[in-house]
Design a protein around this motif. Structure first.
Motif, short mmCIF file in Angstrom:
data_model
loop_
_atom_site.label_atom_id
_atom_site.label_comp_id
_atom_site.label_asym_id
_atom_site.label_seq_id
_atom_site.Cartn_x
_atom_site.Cartn_y
_atom_site.Cartn_z
N GLN A 42 0.87 -1.18 0.00
CA GLN A 42 0.00 0.00 0.00
C GLN A 42 0.90 1.23 0.00
O GLN A 42 1.72 1.41 0.90
CB GLN A 42 -0.90 -0.03 1.23
N VAL A 43 0.75 2.07 -1.04
CA VAL A 43 1.69 3.17 -1.28
C VAL A 43 0.91 4.47 -1.42
O VAL A 43 -0.19 4.49 -1.97
CB VAL A 43 2.51 2.90 -2.57
N CYS A 44 1.50 5.55 -0.92
CA CYS A 44 0.93 6.89 -1.08
C CYS A 44 1.63 7.57 -2.26
O CYS A 44 2.87 7.61 -2.32
CB CYS A 44 1.12 7.73 0.18
N GLU A 45 0.84 8.11 -3.18
CA GLU A 45 1.39 8.79 -4.35
C GLU A 45 0.68 10.13 -4.53
O GLU A 45 -0.50 10.26 -4.17
CB GLU A 45 1.25 7.94 -5.61
N GLU A 46 1.40 11.08 -5.13
CA GLU A 46 0.84 12.41 -5.39
C GLU A 46 1.12 12.79 -6.84
O GLU A 46 2.26 12.70 -7.30
CB GLU A 46 1.44 13.44 -4.44
N LYS A 47 0.08 13.20 -7.55
CA LYS A 47 0.20 13.59 -8.95
C LYS A 47 -0.35 15.00 -9.12
O LYS A 47 -1.37 15.35 -8.54
CB LYS A 47 -0.57 12.63 -9.86
N VAL A 55 -2.68 3.68 -3.11
CA VAL A 55 -2.84 2.65 -4.14
C VAL A 55 -2.16 1.37 -3.69
O VAL A 55 -1.37 1.35 -2.73
CB VAL A 55 -2.22 3.12 -5.47
N GLU A 56 -2.49 0.30 -4.38
CA GLU A 56 -1.80 -0.98 -4.23
C GLU A 56 -1.04 -1.26 -5.51
O GLU A 56 -1.61 -1.20 -6.60
CB GLU A 56 -2.80 -2.11 -3.94
N LYS A 57 0.26 -1.58 -5.35
CA LYS A 57 1.10 -1.83 -6.51
C LYS A 57 2.22 -2.78 -6.13
O LYS A 57 2.51 -2.99 -4.94
CB LYS A 57 1.68 -0.52 -7.05
N ASP A 58 2.84 -3.35 -7.15
CA ASP A 58 3.97 -4.25 -6.95
C ASP A 58 5.23 -3.40 -6.80
O ASP A 58 5.62 -2.68 -7.72
CB ASP A 58 4.10 -5.20 -8.14
N ILE A 59 5.87 -3.49 -5.62
CA ILE A 59 7.06 -2.67 -5.37
C ILE A 59 8.34 -3.49 -5.43
O ILE A 59 9.41 -2.99 -5.08
CB ILE A 59 6.95 -1.97 -3.99
#
Length: 390
Positions: free
Chosen positions: A250-255, A377-381
């Motif tokens: 679970q990752v925090c991202e800002e666009k 979001v959920e992503k493969d890290i």
């Protein structure tokens, strides 16, 4: 039968009427002296027959003593056509030239059709065949199908089979592509760790090779080792491996996207001008009179229509619309709509599994509208980092 009719037309024929008490006598004399006569039909006033134009004069001598007379009813064939237009050499030359041109065109290859493509684009095969000599306009007698097939198999390793068949003015090319066998990577002499590509909290792990150093629920930072490529067994012995794993976090991202309120855009300045060209072997012949160009810039659109079912001959339609670069001022609502549209395209292009939550903020400063979205979001890290062994 058609060939015989064609040959008679080339030599010229005369249809004549035989009158008299016994017109059959003249027919018998013609047969005796080998004068070709055909299509004999009885009419109310005599017999109708046909012969070659150059042989008709012989009938006058043969009719003597038979009590018959001959009278021409119809003349047909190439000699009479030439005689009719003997003073119009331009028309005759044009007709002969047209026939010769058709004969010449029928000996050429004008269409190259490629079927059976799956991964390979037909344009690639056509380009390769063109480099080997098979292109529109080449003489069919110069095309060696078997040689082309062997050369194509050597040139393109993706082909499993190819056939080149000449049907009239069309070259039909049928191919079969090779089935790619997935290559298995050899990691026997290599070692690597799996590290975190970004900060996040691990939600799921699926380890294929290596020793896990963290568990589900742990928080990791960018570059931290998640799966180690140095494995220690229960006896304390170590070995190296190429670690591989699927790590969902679970990752925090800002666009952020920015839209200026003042933008330069090309705007239409007048009615479009239509132009046409006749394209022959990629040579474009203008079908219009040159005029004055008053606009500094144009927006050009072109369309092509094939003529006579031959790709090398086509009609090109060109539309030129005068345009100019002007400053356009957007309202806040227009800028907001443009920003959301850009953000939507940005959202579709990111490599994520799902968006769990999203917060957005819209600001306007110094003539620029900014839309910022914060995602969870959920992503493969998982990111492989090779260990270089001495």
């Amino acid at each position: 039968m058609f060939l015989l009719v064609w040959l008679r037309w080339l030599r010229g024929t005369v249809t004549f009427l035989i009158t008299g008490a016994f017109p059959e006598k003249l027919i018998n004399r013609c047969i005796r002296y080998h004068l070709p006569v055909w299509g004999v039909v009885r009419e109310s006033d005599g017999l109708i027959a046909h012969t070659y134009a150059r042989r008709y004069r012989m009938l006058h001598g043969l009719s003597r003593g038979t009590g018959t007379r001959t009278r021409i009813q119809k003349k047909s064939g190439l000699p009479f056509v030439i005689r009719r237009y003997r003073r119009r050499w331009g028309l005759v030359s044009g007709g002969i030239g047209a026939v010769l041109l058709l004969v010449f065109l029928s000996t050429r290859i004008w269409v190259v059709e490629v079927t059976g493509c799956v991964q390979i684009q037909p344009q690639e095969i056509i380009a390769q065949l063109s480099a080997l000599g098979l292109r529109p306009g080449v003489a069919a007698s110069q095309v060696d199908s078997r040689l082309l097939q062997r050369q194509m198999m050597l040139l393109d390793g993706r082909l499993a089979w190819i056939a080149v068949n000449l049907v009239g003015s069309t070259a039909q090319v049928e191919i079969r592509e090779q089935t790619a066998v997935p290559k298995q990577q050899d990691f026997s002499d290599r070692a690597a760790n799996v590290v975190a590509a970004c900060d996040g909290q691990i939600r799921y792990m699926e380890v294929y090779e290596g020793q896990p150093l963290v568990q589900v629920g742990d928080t990791v930072s960018r570059g931290e080792v998640i799966i180690s490529g140095i494995i220690e067994d229960q006896y304390g012995n170590t070995r190296t491996a190429y670690a591989r794993a699927l790590v969902i976090a679970q990752v925090c991202e800002e666009k952020t996207v920015e839209v200026p309120l003042t933008q330069l855009r090309w705007t239409r300045q007048g009615d479009p001008v239509e132009r046409r060209y006749l394209s022959v072997f990629d040579l474009e012949i203008p079908l219009f009179l040159p005029g004055r160009n008053t606009a500094a810039a144009y927006s050009v659109s072109r369309s092509r229509q094939t003529l006579l079912d031959r790709p090398v001959i086509s009609l090109v339609r060109e539309s030129r619309t005068p345009v100019a670069l002007e400053a356009v001022h957007l309202t806040e609502d227009q800028a907001r709509e443009a920003a959301f549209s850009q953000m939507e395209r940005l959202r579709e292009g990111v490599d994520i599994l799902s968006i769990l939550s999203r917060e957005e903020s819209f600001t306007q400063q110094e003539g620029i509208c900014r839309l910022t979205e914060r995602w969870i979001v959920e992503k493969d890290i998982a990111q492989e980092a090779e260990i270089f062994l001495n």
